[in-house]
Design a protein around this motif. Structure first.
Motif, PDB file in Angstrom:
ATOM      1  N   SER A 116      -1.026   9.844   2.337  1.00 43.11           N
ATOM      2  CA  SER A 116      -1.828  10.647   3.262  1.00 43.11           C
ATOM      3  C   SER A 116      -2.085  12.027   2.681  1.00 43.11           C
ATOM      4  O   SER A 116      -2.972  12.739   3.151  1.00 43.11           O
ATOM      5  N   SER A 117      -1.338  12.417   1.660  1.00 44.96           N
ATOM      6  CA  SER A 117      -1.598  13.675   0.956  1.00 44.96           C
ATOM      7  C   SER A 117      -2.879  13.543   0.139  1.00 44.96           C
ATOM      8  O   SER A 117      -3.181  12.472  -0.407  1.00 44.96           O
ATOM      9  N   ASP A 118      -3.627  14.630   0.047  1.00 50.95           N
ATOM     10  CA  ASP A 118      -4.851  14.620  -0.737  1.00 50.95           C
ATOM     11  C   ASP A 118      -4.535  14.677  -2.229  1.00 50.95           C
ATOM     12  O   ASP A 118      -3.573  15.327  -2.657  1.00 50.95           O
ATOM     13  N   ASN A 119      -5.380  13.995  -3.011  1.00 48.02           N
ATOM     14  CA  ASN A 119      -5.319  14.068  -4.472  1.00 48.02           C
ATOM     15  C   ASN A 119      -3.969  13.636  -5.052  1.00 48.02           C
ATOM     16  O   ASN A 119      -3.504  14.172  -6.060  1.00 48.02           O
ATOM     17  N   VAL A 120      -3.333  12.672  -4.397  1.00 46.99           N
ATOM     18  CA  VAL A 120      -2.088  12.102  -4.904  1.00 46.99           C
ATOM     19  C   VAL A 120      -2.300  10.607  -5.132  1.00 46.99           C
ATOM     20  O   VAL A 120      -2.978   9.939  -4.354  1.00 46.99           O
ATOM     21  N   GLY A 121      -1.754  10.101  -6.210  1.00 49.29           N
ATOM     22  CA  GLY A 121      -1.871   8.680  -6.515  1.00 49.29           C
ATOM     23  C   GLY A 121      -3.243   8.256  -7.007  1.00 49.29           C
ATOM     24  O   GLY A 121      -3.553   7.064  -7.001  1.00 49.29           O
ATOM     25  N   LEU A 122      -4.051   9.210  -7.466  1.00 48.40           N
ATOM     26  CA  LEU A 122      -5.424   8.894  -7.853  1.00 48.40           C
ATOM     27  C   LEU A 122      -5.499   7.968  -9.060  1.00 48.40           C
ATOM     28  O   LEU A 122      -6.489   7.247  -9.235  1.00 48.40           O
ATOM     29  N   ASN A 123      -4.474   7.993  -9.911  1.00 46.76           N
ATOM     30  CA  ASN A 123      -4.485   7.135 -11.107  1.00 46.76           C
ATOM     31  C   ASN A 123      -3.491   5.983 -10.984  1.00 46.76           C
ATOM     32  O   ASN A 123      -3.070   5.406 -11.987  1.00 46.76           O
ATOM     33  N   GLN A 124      -3.141   5.641  -9.748  1.00 45.61           N
ATOM     34  CA  GLN A 124      -2.192   4.562  -9.514  1.00 45.61           C
ATOM     35  C   GLN A 124      -2.850   3.391  -8.791  1.00 45.61           C
ATOM     36  O   GLN A 124      -3.833   3.570  -8.061  1.00 45.61           O
ATOM     37  N   VAL A 125      -2.286   2.203  -8.995  1.00 47.82           N
ATOM     38  CA  VAL A 125      -2.728   1.019  -8.266  1.00 47.82           C
ATOM     39  C   VAL A 125      -1.497   0.288  -7.744  1.00 47.82           C
ATOM     40  O   VAL A 125      -0.407   0.385  -8.311  1.00 47.82           O
ATOM     41  N   ARG A 126      -1.677  -0.417  -6.645  1.00 49.82           N
ATOM     42  CA  ARG A 126      -0.648  -1.331  -6.178  1.00 49.82           C
ATOM     43  C   ARG A 126      -1.002  -2.722  -6.659  1.00 49.82           C
ATOM     44  O   ARG A 126      -2.148  -3.171  -6.524  1.00 49.82           O
ATOM     45  N   ILE A 127      -0.004  -3.401  -7.222  1.00 48.55           N
ATOM     46  CA  ILE A 127      -0.181  -4.781  -7.681  1.00 48.55           C
ATOM     47  C   ILE A 127       0.786  -5.671  -6.913  1.00 48.55           C
ATOM     48  O   ILE A 127       1.981  -5.390  -6.829  1.00 48.55           O
ATOM     49  N   ALA A 128       0.261  -6.738  -6.331  1.00 46.67           N
ATOM     50  CA  ALA A 128       1.084  -7.717  -5.631  1.00 46.67           C
ATOM     51  C   ALA A 128       1.305  -8.900  -6.559  1.00 46.67           C
ATOM     52  O   ALA A 128       0.340  -9.535  -6.993  1.00 46.67           O
ATOM     53  N   TYR A 129       2.576  -9.197  -6.865  1.00 48.15           N
ATOM     54  CA  TYR A 129       2.838 -10.318  -7.773  1.00 48.15           C
ATOM     55  C   TYR A 129       3.045 -11.606  -6.977  1.00 48.15           C
ATOM     56  O   TYR A 129       4.115 -12.205  -6.939  1.00 48.15           O
ATOM     57  N   VAL A 130       1.945 -12.013  -6.357  1.00 47.63           N
ATOM     58  CA  VAL A 130       1.945 -13.207  -5.505  1.00 47.63           C
ATOM     59  C   VAL A 130       1.244 -14.380  -6.179  1.00 47.63           C
ATOM     60  O   VAL A 130       0.907 -15.372  -5.520  1.00 47.63           O
ATOM     61  N   LEU A 131       1.022 -14.264  -7.484  1.00 44.90           N
ATOM     62  CA  LEU A 131       0.387 -15.345  -8.238  1.00 44.90           C
ATOM     63  C   LEU A 131       1.407 -16.010  -9.155  1.00 44.90           C
ATOM     64  O   LEU A 131       2.418 -15.410  -9.529  1.00 44.90           O
ATOM     65  N   GLU A 132       1.118 -17.234  -9.548  1.00 41.11           N
ATOM     66  CA  GLU A 132       1.979 -17.932 -10.489  1.00 41.11           C
ATOM     67  C   GLU A 132       2.043 -17.161 -11.808  1.00 41.11           C
ATOM     68  O   GLU A 132       1.116 -16.427 -12.173  1.00 41.11           O
ATOM     69  N   GLU A 133       3.137 -17.358 -12.549  1.00 46.27           N
ATOM     70  CA  GLU A 133       3.389 -16.542 -13.733  1.00 46.27           C
ATOM     71  C   GLU A 133       2.287 -16.647 -14.783  1.00 46.27           C
ATOM     72  O   GLU A 133       1.937 -15.634 -15.413  1.00 46.27           O
ATOM     73  N   ASN A 134       1.739 -17.834 -14.999  1.00 52.32           N
ATOM     74  CA  ASN A 134       0.682 -17.946 -16.008  1.00 52.32           C
ATOM     75  C   ASN A 134      -0.539 -17.127 -15.618  1.00 52.32           C
ATOM     76  O   ASN A 134      -1.225 -16.551 -16.476  1.00 52.32           O
ATOM     77  N   HIS A 135      -0.801 -17.031 -14.303  1.00 47.61           N
ATOM     78  CA  HIS A 135      -1.920 -16.209 -13.838  1.00 47.61           C
ATOM     79  C   HIS A 135      -1.592 -14.725 -13.958  1.00 47.61           C
ATOM     80  O   HIS A 135      -2.468 -13.907 -14.261  1.00 47.61           O
TER      81      HIS A 135
END
Length: 396
Positions: free
Chosen positions: A360-379
Motif C-alpha cells: 500500500s506504500s507508494d513506489n515500493v516493490g516496483l521491480n518485484q513480482v510474485r510467482i506462484a509455484y503451482v505448476l508441475e516442475e517441468n513447466h
C-alpha cells in the motif's frame, strides 16, 4: 451520467487479474502461457469432496443456517482440536470464502476512518477489503533482504494511534511464503494486548509449512482470546478454490455475535460447497504429506532457477506456495505486460503478478513480482528459461 462513488473509484484493481486481457490477447495469437500469476493449485481436489456432491440425494437446494451447517462446524471444531486449537462450533461462522470472512472481521471491528496495520507486502485484496470497509491500511514494511520476517515491534508501535483497531497478518504469507515463528506470534500477541487491539490472522495456508518448520496459530495464544480472530478457507488446503467456503473463528463472543449479523445479511453460505467442504475434512494425512513433498520440490526447483538468473533476487519461502522475486527491471508492471504483448520463446511466455499491488506504500516493490509455484516442475523449469530469455531481451 450519474456519478460513480468515491469508494468505487478508489477500489484498487487486482494485480493478479488485471493482466488477463493481455493474456487473452496472447492466447488468441496462439501463444502458450505458463500462468505463475495466480494461486490456483493444479493438485487434484480430494475425491471424497467431489463424491459428496456427486452422490448427494438432495431434493431441495435450501438455505443453510447463516453460520453454516451445524454438522460442518462440529467437524471443523474437531479438525482444529487435532491441530492444537481448542474452539467450539459456536466460535465458528462459515463464510463464502476467506474473503467474506475478512470482510466480516473488518466490518465487525472497524468504523469508516479507522486504521489497520499490516506488514507489507500483503495479500493484495486486503487493500480492496479495506477500501470497501472505509478503512485505512497503515503499512509496516518487511524486506526481501530480511526474508520478509516480522518487522521490529517498535515499527508497529510507532504507527499505533487512537484510530488503530487491528493488526492483520497472513501466516504463512501470501505473497511472500514467510512463516511466522512462535516468538513472532508471541510478540504480536503481547502488542495487541498492551494496546487493546484485535489481531486478525489469515491462516488459510496452515498445512503448507516446510523444512521442519511448524505453523503457530494466533488461536493458541490463550491470553488474547478476546483479541484473536482467525480467518480460514478450504480453497488452498484442499485445492477447492471454486468452492468459495471459508470461516471466521474467534472466542470473543461479542465479536462473533456482531459477525453473525453480517452473516445473516447475506443469508447463508452455499449448500453444495458446504457439503463438499465438510466431506473434505475426511481427507487422510497422506494427501497433505504428498502435497507438501510436491510443493517443497517445486519451490526448490523454482528458487534455484531464479537464483541462477543474473540480477534476480529471491527470498526462499518457508510455507504457502508463493515467492517474491526482485528483477533487474525498473517497472515490473510494464515488464509483465510486455511478456504477454510482445515476447515469446518458441511460442511460449509467462504470466506473473507485479508485486507493487501487494504493497500500500507508494513506489515500493516496483521491480518485484510474485510467482506462484503451482505448476508441475517441468513447466516451472521452462518458465524460468523463458524468464531468463525475456530479461536478456527486455529494455526498460
Amino acid at each position: 451520467m450519474p456519478a460513480i462513488s468515491k469508494k468505487g473509484l478508489a477500489m484498487p484493481q487486482s494485480p493478479i487479474r488485471k493482466l488477463v486481457p493481455f493474456a487473452e490477447g496472447a492466447k488468441a495469437r496462439g501463444i502458450k502461457i505458463h500462468q505463475l500469476n495466480i494461486g490456483q493449485p493444479d493438485i487434484k481436489t480430494p475425491q471424497v469432496a467431489l463424491d459428496a456432491v456427486k452422490n448427494n440425494d438432495l431434493e431441495v437446494l435450501a438455505y443453510s443456517h447463516s453460520a453454516g451447517f451445524q454438522s460442518y462446524r462440529d467437524k471443523l471444531a474437531s479438525y482444529y482440536s487435532n491441530h492444537g486449537i481448542d474452539v467450539s462450533p459456536e466460535d465458528i461462522i462459515i463464510s463464502t470464502g476467506g474473503s467474506e470472512a475478512l470482510l466480516f472481521a473488518m466490518g465487525s471491528v472497524t468504523d469508516p476512518g479507522d486504521e489497520i496495520i499490516i506488514p507489507e507486502p500483503f495479500y493484495a485484496n486486503y487493500n480492496g477489503f479495506a477500501t470497501a470497509s472505509g478503512v485505512k491500511v497503515v503499512p509496516v514494511i518487511s524486506t526481501l533482504e530480511e526474508g520478509f520476517a516480522l518487522p521490529p515491534i517498535s515499527d508497529f508501535e510507532k504507527l499505533i494511534s487512537d484510530k488503530t483497531k487491528a493488526i492483520v497478518i497472513c501466516n504463512p504469507g501470501n505473497p511472500t511464503g514467510y512463516l511466522y515463528s512462535e516468538d513472532e506470534i508471541r510478540q504480536l500477541a503481547e502488542l495487541v494486548k498492551k494496546h487493546d487491539l484485535f489481531l486478525i490472522a489469515d491462516e488459510v495456508y496452515r498445512e503448507f509449512a516446510y523444512d521442519g518448520h511448524k505453523h503457530h496459530s494466533v488461536m493458541k495464544q490463550r491470553d488474547i482470546d478476546d483479541h484473536a480472530i482467525m480467518i480460514d478457507s478450504v480453497s488452498k488446503r484442499f485445492s477447492m478454490c471454486g468452492a468459495r467456503i471459508g470461516c471466521i473463528v474467534s472466542r470473543n463472543k461479542e465479536l462473533m455475535s456482531t459477525a453473525m449479523k453480517f452473516a445473516q445479511a447475506r443469508l447463508s453460505p452455499p449448500t453444495f460447497a458446504q457439503i463438499a467442504s465438510e466431506a473434505a475434512l475426511d481427507t487422510p494425512q497422506s494427501y497433505f504429506d504428498d502435497v507438501i513433498e510436491e510443493y517443497v520440490s517445486r519451490r526448490n526447483t523454482l528458487v534455484a532457477g531464479l537464483e541462477a538468473i543474473p540480477g534476480v533476487k529471491v527470498a526462499k519461502p518457508k510455507g504457502a506456495f508463493y515467492c517474491i522475486a526482485e528483477l533487474p527491471v525498473k517497472n515490473a508492471d510494464a515488464f509483465a505486460q510486455w511478456l504477454l504483448e510482445s515476447f515469446d520463446l518458441d511460442g511460449k511466455t509467462i504470466m506473473v503478478a507485479p508485486a507493487a499491488g501487494f504493497y500500500s506504500s507508494d513506489n515500493v516493490g516496483l521491480n518485484q513480482v510474485r510467482i506462484a509455484y503451482v505448476l508441475e516442475e517441468n513447466h516451472l523449469k521452462e518458465a524460468v528459461t523463458i524468464l531468463k530469455a525475456a530479461l536478456e531481451q527486455y529494455q526498460d
